[in-house]
Design an enzyme around this catalytic site. Structure first.
Site, PDB file in Angstrom:
ATOM      1  N   HIS A 180      39.245  64.761  60.183  1.00  0.00           N
ATOM      2  CA  HIS A 180      38.317  63.616  60.792  1.00  0.00           C
ATOM      3  C   HIS A 180      38.190  63.794  62.113  1.00  0.00           C
ATOM      4  CE1 HIS A 180      41.752  61.490  62.771  1.00  0.00           C
ATOM      5  NE2 HIS A 180      42.649  62.058  61.622  1.00  0.00           N
ATOM      6  N   CYS A 198      47.033  64.199  59.807  1.00  0.00           N
ATOM      7  CA  CYS A 198      45.818  64.516  59.605  1.00  0.00           C
ATOM      8  C   CYS A 198      45.298  65.694  60.642  1.00  0.00           C
ATOM      9  CB  CYS A 198      44.837  63.477  59.815  1.00  0.00           C
ATOM     10  SG  CYS A 198      44.818  62.175  58.411  1.00  0.00           S
TER      11      CYS A 198
END
Length: 181
Positions: free
Chosen positions: A141, A157
């Protein structure tokens, strides 16, 4: 030189098919580890719908499209610790422009003051775009906090500058295979 110009320089170099990873390191100054060139053949037998190799050691994400006519390399943030780092094979199972963020149960356990949900916008930790992986809670992301790129700063992440996740988002198809090394 502003950080925006720096990010634009990296994006322009990546869009031109960056062949000298050292160029990206020089333009991102001190917060990006050294990139190293990765060959997709070391990780996959074929290109399929496209491939991503996220290298947590050099803090770079490599992307190849299905016919190898497009190759991109992006500086990333990576998980803060080995315990938060999941390595191995997964795939992109969803894409979202303007994602909402929901802290994981373990995040809320560590910090009960976290909000239940943060909608899309400048305070959202997922930035402007998110690629959802087959591993629950793991994403590739964007980030609004550009200080995180090039650092061990995430809860698991892989983060990119918003401009770069927007570029990658446009290239990636559902089913793109991913390997975190």
């Amino acid at each position: 030189m502003t950080s925006t110009i720096t990010r634009r320089s990296i994006l322009a170099a990546g869009l031109a098919g960056l062949t000298s990873p050292a160029l990206a390191v020089q333009t991102t100054r001190h917060n990006v580890s050294s990139f190293k060139r990765v060959d997709w053949r070391d990780h996959f037998d074929d290109l399929g719908r496209g491939l991503i190799v996220a290298d947590t050691a050099s803090r770079a994400l490599h992307f190849w499209n299905s016919d190898e006519s497009v190759y991109r390399i992006y500086p990333t943030s990576v998980p803060m610790s080995e315990e938060l780092t999941k390595l191995g094979y997964t795939e992109v199972v969803g894409k979202k422009e303007g994602p909402t963020w929901t802290p994981t149960p373990s995040m809320r356990e560590r910090d009960p003051s976290l909000p239940r949900v943060i909608p899309a916008g400048p305070t959202n930790p997922l930035g402007t775009h998110a690629l959802y992986l087959s591993w629950q809670y793991y994403r590739i992301h964007g980030t609004h906090d550009t200080r995180k790129i090039g650092r061990r700063s995430s809860d698991g992440c892989i983060g990119l500058y918003n401009e770069m996740i927007a570029d990658l988002y446009a290239l990636v198809k559902i089913g793109t295979r991913v390997r975190l090394i």
